[in-house]
Write a protein that holds these residues in place. Sequence first.
Motif, short mmCIF file in Angstrom:
data_model
loop_
_atom_site.label_atom_id
_atom_site.label_comp_id
_atom_site.label_asym_id
_atom_site.label_seq_id
_atom_site.Cartn_x
_atom_site.Cartn_y
_atom_site.Cartn_z
N ASP A 54 12.90 -66.53 -0.69
CA ASP A 54 13.15 -65.12 -0.99
C ASP A 54 12.00 -64.23 -0.51
OD1 ASP A 54 15.26 -66.27 -2.26
OD2 ASP A 54 15.09 -65.09 -4.08
N PRO A 55 12.30 -63.03 -0.07
CA PRO A 55 11.25 -62.08 0.29
C PRO A 55 10.53 -61.60 -0.97
CG PRO A 55 13.39 -61.00 0.36
CD PRO A 55 13.66 -62.46 0.13
N PRO A 56 9.36 -61.00 -0.83
CA PRO A 56 8.64 -60.47 -2.01
C PRO A 56 9.53 -59.51 -2.80
CG PRO A 56 7.25 -60.38 -0.07
CD PRO A 56 8.62 -60.75 0.42
N LEU A 57 9.42 -59.59 -4.11
CA LEU A 57 10.26 -58.77 -4.99
C LEU A 57 9.54 -57.49 -5.34
CD1 LEU A 57 12.87 -58.55 -6.68
CD2 LEU A 57 11.63 -59.66 -8.55
N ASN A 58 10.12 -56.35 -4.99
CA ASN A 58 9.59 -55.04 -5.33
C ASN A 58 10.61 -54.32 -6.21
OD1 ASN A 58 7.15 -55.24 -3.75
ND2 ASN A 58 8.43 -54.97 -1.93
N LEU A 59 10.35 -54.27 -7.48
CA LEU A 59 11.28 -53.64 -8.40
C LEU A 59 11.10 -52.13 -8.40
CD1 LEU A 59 11.12 -56.06 -11.47
CD2 LEU A 59 12.76 -56.03 -9.61
N PRO A 60 12.18 -51.37 -8.48
CA PRO A 60 12.07 -49.91 -8.52
C PRO A 60 11.45 -49.45 -9.84
CG PRO A 60 14.33 -50.59 -8.92
CD PRO A 60 13.59 -51.83 -8.54
N ILE A 61 10.74 -48.35 -9.78
CA ILE A 61 10.18 -47.74 -10.99
C ILE A 61 11.28 -46.92 -11.67
CG2 ILE A 61 8.47 -46.15 -11.92
CD1 ILE A 61 6.68 -46.90 -9.56
N ILE A 62 11.55 -47.25 -12.91
CA ILE A 62 12.63 -46.58 -13.62
C ILE A 62 12.12 -45.30 -14.27
CG2 ILE A 62 14.27 -46.78 -15.54
CD1 ILE A 62 14.32 -49.78 -14.98
N LYS A 63 12.77 -44.20 -13.93
CA LYS A 63 12.43 -42.92 -14.53
C LYS A 63 13.63 -42.43 -15.31
CE LYS A 63 9.29 -41.66 -10.76
NZ LYS A 63 8.98 -40.66 -9.72
N GLY A 64 13.38 -41.70 -16.36
CA GLY A 64 14.52 -41.23 -17.14
C GLY A 64 14.08 -40.36 -18.29
N LEU A 65 14.51 -40.70 -19.47
CA LEU A 65 14.28 -39.87 -20.64
C LEU A 65 12.82 -39.86 -21.07
CD1 LEU A 65 17.31 -41.00 -22.83
CD2 LEU A 65 17.15 -38.98 -21.39
N GLU A 66 12.38 -38.70 -21.50
CA GLU A 66 11.07 -38.62 -22.12
C GLU A 66 11.15 -39.21 -23.53
OE1 GLU A 66 8.41 -37.57 -20.60
OE2 GLU A 66 9.47 -36.98 -18.77
N ASP A 67 9.99 -39.56 -24.06
CA ASP A 67 9.97 -40.09 -25.42
C ASP A 67 10.40 -39.01 -26.41
OD1 ASP A 67 9.15 -42.57 -24.58
OD2 ASP A 67 7.02 -42.12 -24.82
#
Length: 613
Positions: A528-541
């Motif tokens: 498998d190629p190196p795994l680069n997970l996306p940064i999850i953006k969404g709701l503020e606390d």
Amino acid sequence: MKHSLVIYISLISCLFIFQLATAQEQKQKQIQIIYSGFLNFDDAKDPGLKVMTRDDSGQVHVIHEGIDMWCDQANLYGNENFIEAYGNVKMKQGDTINMNAKYVEYSGKTQLAFASGEVILTEPNSVLTTDTLYFDRVKQESYYKSGGRVERDSSGVITSRIGRYYMNAQKYQFVNSVVLTNPDYVINTNQLDFYSETGHAYLFGPSTIVTDESKTYCEKGFYDTENKTGYGLKKTRIDYDNRVFEGDSVYFDNSRNFASATNNITVTDTLNKSIIKGHYAEIYKAKDSVFITKRALAITVQETDSIYMHADTLMVTGVPEKRITRAFRNAKFYKSDMSGKADSVHVNQATGLTKLINLKRLSSQDAFAKRRDPVIWNLENQMTGDTIHIKSNPKTEKLDSLFVFENAFVASRDSISKNGFNQVKGKTLVGLFDEENNLRQVNINKNAESISYARNENQELIGIEKAKSGSVSIFFSEGDIEQFTRYLQPDAEITPESQYPENALLLRGFVWRDEERPKSVEDLFSDDPPLNLPIIKGLEDYVPQEEFFDEALLKRVEKADKSTKKNESTSKGEESQPTKAARNIPEKSMNPVKEKKAEKQVKNEDSIKSKKD
């Protein structure tokens, strides 16, 4: 002199206009009586008190700063600009806010209203019902703290212990025991921000969304009550049909019975004891299917030895008793006693049949094509062919048999010399496993060819045997060949190793693929190629509610207190009575003001004492 007189007259005129405007402004800020059937003055009870009662023509009607109020009876305290309204009270602010109650208090100085008794606040998109309600016209906010109910036709009914409505934003903020009930679902949460115009709900803290088909849990999420779609961003999981779906970010569409997830996904099948992992997945509940990719891994949990399968993409379909798992593109599986690799793998859990398939995208003559052929390793044996089937017992989970269709090839490294390979090939292969899941017998049919290292009973090498026959039967013991039998016109020849041609040591089509063999779960991901997970953006606390009775409101109350004329007892030095403007404000909210007053009084007394000294 003439110019000075003109300037003087102009100044007098401006001063008069300013005083008139100020008087009109002050008059406008007083609560005004528009209609009263009966009007009585009761200065003995309270200076400036007007007692108003409706008649047959209509209710008492008063106005103040753009708000209208109707009631059956009212007490208007002129000195404090304060009204008490009784019986069928209605308050209306423009075309947006209507409030009904049995009793209302309203201060013209603070513009704070307090309502009690079957309170109903209606705005264009929802209806709020509660026992007691505060309405701050300056901030355009209403607030209840003893339980309330908000109804919106398409969204359902929301109940909570504490609630606040921000009129300008058309936003509700519910806290403590929040429940949103809809015919199609029920939401339970600790905190809920709800926008009445759009029907958008923001969930904070441990929350559940329960439908007839599923239960969704998250600790931070969003739900569109109009379209029945949403997403969770913290500890999100969906339970449905004996499955548990978890991920860092989970989107769900309850109207389509669809869900997708990103990053650190786990799908657990509690009935079939299987787990699927990956970093992007889609679930179609109606079709009972799961699609997962990005380091996709399927785990079949067994009592003695679990099976791990990895591919670029995994798809699981079908009801639990007829579930099928498909692995696409560079599929591999690992078990302590067996591992394998193929372009694609197809597993039928009902029949116990596993198919290793080569998608013929390349010519069979291409050297790389051989690397794509299905391959199985069992102990020291390597088996390849165009298509391989493995049959197991679905109940006992024991391996039963093995089938290779077209170009069957079995190879193993010679156990002693380690330099040569025992090889058998033919058209098809049938293998049988023993109770320990080890390959016990292999039958190769049609045009069988073999190369083997012949040894005597002392395991001394006699020579290299090359043979042909119609079929071959091989029995194994702990991975080594125990018995080798040829059928139908066998033709065999043993040649001493020193005389055997080096270029004839391998049968045509032989490829030793041991470097591809997964020897652990981690090896499944070696290509498998190196795994680069996306940064999850969404709701503020979650942002906790500010105090409804905040410093600005308390300052208004304090200002109203100062501007109110003191009664006779106060002028004599007796303790002043609390003003009506602060009457229904909770004691704990008023404590900072009282402490401030007490501190100021102590300072004044100390100042007077120091002057006397």
